[in-house]
Design an enzyme around this catalytic site. Structure first.
Site, short mmCIF file in Angstrom:
data_model
loop_
_atom_site.label_atom_id
_atom_site.label_comp_id
_atom_site.label_asym_id
_atom_site.label_seq_id
_atom_site.Cartn_x
_atom_site.Cartn_y
_atom_site.Cartn_z
CB CYS A 1 14.79 -38.72 -2.73
SG CYS A 1 13.53 -39.14 -3.90
CG HIS B 1 18.88 -38.91 -3.52
ND1 HIS B 1 18.40 -40.18 -3.78
CD2 HIS B 1 18.13 -38.06 -4.24
CE1 HIS B 1 17.39 -40.09 -4.63
NE2 HIS B 1 17.20 -38.81 -4.93
CG ASP C 1 24.84 -39.51 -5.00
OD1 ASP C 1 24.89 -39.18 -6.21
OD2 ASP C 1 23.79 -39.50 -4.34
CD GLN D 1 21.36 -33.07 -8.23
OE1 GLN D 1 21.59 -32.18 -9.05
NE2 GLN D 1 20.19 -33.68 -8.18
CE LYS E 1 19.65 -36.89 -10.49
NZ LYS E 1 18.34 -36.38 -10.13
N1 PMP Z 1 21.73 -38.80 -5.57
C1 PMP Z 1 21.41 -37.51 -5.70
C2 PMP Z 1 22.21 -36.48 -4.98
C3 PMP Z 1 20.34 -37.14 -6.51
O1 PMP Z 1 20.02 -35.86 -6.64
C4 PMP Z 1 19.61 -38.14 -7.19
C5 PMP Z 1 18.44 -37.79 -8.08
N2 PMP Z 1 17.50 -36.94 -7.50
C6 PMP Z 1 20.00 -39.46 -7.01
C7 PMP Z 1 21.06 -39.76 -6.20
C8 PMP Z 1 19.27 -40.58 -7.67
O2 PMP Z 1 19.43 -40.50 -9.05
P1 PMP Z 1 18.64 -41.50 -9.99
O3 PMP Z 1 17.19 -41.31 -9.70
O4 PMP Z 1 19.00 -41.05 -11.36
O5 PMP Z 1 19.12 -42.86 -9.67
#
Ligand code: PMP
Length: 406
Positions: A361, A118, A195, A198, A221
């Site tokens: 993203c 991401h 990270d 997910q 999430k």
């Molecule tokens: N890493 C991953 C794998 C994600 O799916 C996301 C959210 N789509 C993020 C980071 C970023 O999360 P946040 O917007 O809550 O900071």
């Protein structure tokens, strides 16, 4: 063991059944118990935490620190000092990049990430690499989204200072072999950043078992309010890092010229903290523990299987990642021949179906798989088989709406 359907009644927004919400990888819904916990905090203990010497402020501090303990236990951290509250995964990862990365990565060093990351686990490392003259190396997955041992053992070397990797990809839903990668990275002297945005909502996580040095998660999430997240960091690393943001109660002593900082974890929590939503995160953790990861995973596999079986019957649909529904963590990313994912999502929205369309993203991953953008349906334990059937039925009519005939 309760059935997943027993929990649906707790989600007010889902009650009418008017909408099918399949964008859980972007953000989950929140149950009544979480919202009540937040309201209760503001109704009974609202004062600035960590500062006041009167009852309400001390109650706010206790509630905030209790939430920290809940997060520590949830991910198997040794102590609450290793849990820092942040706004979200993005902030957690930036904290590591600024406070650890900029200080410890030097010219000629390498940072290893994957092309599946991401942007939140990519841009901070691009920044560190650029500022300090280091090289950013990308691990690439195979067709099924799997990073092979050969791939990571050939790219993680003695030059590697940081390996930053998503536990679960938000596009393929694949779970990366983080434990094996961490073991190998440590043998080369690198620090491992995971990270967990997910993974934390969907599977039992134990940071010590994973062997990572840092682990980031987002509350929103996993049933908690937006605006609360956490970072786990190994104590010896956090102890030696400078604060990310400065001001408020993160100090020990301040003079005109300088400052010393508070002990962990407060050194990393500048300004008034988000105690209300931390309380919501603790309630969310309790809720998830009550549902149980066994129930969560079983329901996700059941729904993903139904979904992928249905998609396989539509020859104009291409699904990305593994062919095995068990390896999707509730995430199914796909494209439809001749229909742009944005059009697809808009047509489905007319039928009150919520899915994600775009680059998720993860633009370098879109470039890698040769798709400008894709559609993504993502389920959680409160979704139902009936919703999947309705989704498939509506999806099968999209091409007709777009003028392709029946
Ligand atoms: N890493 C991953 C794998 C994600 O799916 C996301 C959210 N789509 C993020 C980071 C970023 O999360 P946040 O917007 O809550 O900071």
């Amino acid at each position: 063991m309760s059935a997943p359907s027993d929990f649906r009644k707790d989600f007010e927004i889902l009650k009418s059944g008017e909408y099918i919400y399949f964008d859980n990888a972007a953000t989950s819904q929140r149950p009544r118990q979480v919202l009540e916990a937040v309201t209760n905090f503001y109704n009974t203990a609202n004062a600035n935490p960590l500062r006041g010497l009167y009852d309400w402020s001390m109650a706010a501090t206790d509630a905030y620190e209790s939430a920290r303990k809940a997060v520590a236990d949830f991910i198997g951290a040794d102590s609450t000092e290793e849990i820092i509250f942040t706004r979200n995964t993005t902030e957690s990862l930036n904290l590591v990049a600024y406070s650890y990365g900029l200080e410890n990565v030097h010219e000629g060093d390498e940072i290893v990430i994957t092309v599946m990351e991401h942007h939140s686990n990519m841009l901070p490392w691009q920044m560190v690499a650029k500022k300090n003259g280091a090289k950013l190396i990308y691990l690439e997955p195979d067709e099924e989204g799997v990073i092979s041992r050969e791939e990571y053992t050939s790219k993680i070397t003695d030059k590697t200072k940081i390996v930053a990797i998503g536990h679960v990809s938000n596009v393929f839903g694949v779970t990366n072999p983080v434990k094996e990668i961490a073991e190998y990275a440590h043998s080369k002297g690198a620090v491992v950043v995971v990270d967990g945005a997910q993974s934390a909502p969907h599977m039992a996580v134990d940071v010590k078992e994973l062997g990572c040095d840092f682990f980031a998660l987002s509350g929103h999430k996993m049933l908690a309010p937006m605006g609360i997240g956490a970072l786990y960091g190994k104590r010896e690393l956090l102890d030696n890092m400078q604060p990310f943001l400065r001001g408020g109660e993160m100090i020990e002593y301040v003079t005109r010229e300088d400052a010393t900082y508070a002990e962990l974890p407060h050194k990393f929590e500048a300004g008034t903290v988000n105690a209300g939503d931390a309380v919501g995160l603790e309630a969310a953790i309790k809720y998830i523990q009550n549902v149980g990861f066994e129930t969560i995973e079983a329901q996700e596999v059941k729904l993903t299987t139904l979904l992928m079986d249905g998609l396989a019957k539509m020859p104009y649909i291409k699904v990305y990642g593994s062919k095995d529904p068990k390896k999707h963590c509730g995430i199914v990313t796909f494209t439809m021949d001749g229909v742009h994912p944005h059009d697809l999502a808009s047509v489905l929205n007319d039928d009150r179906v919520c899915i994600r369309a775009g680059h998720h993203c993860a633009q370098p991953l879109m470039q890698f798989i040769g798709a400008g953008s894709t559609a993504r349906a993502s389920v959680y334990f409160y979704n139902t088989e009936d919703e999947v059937k309705q989704f498939l039925d509506r999806l099968s009519k999209v091409r007709e709406v777009m003028g392709y005939g029946a």
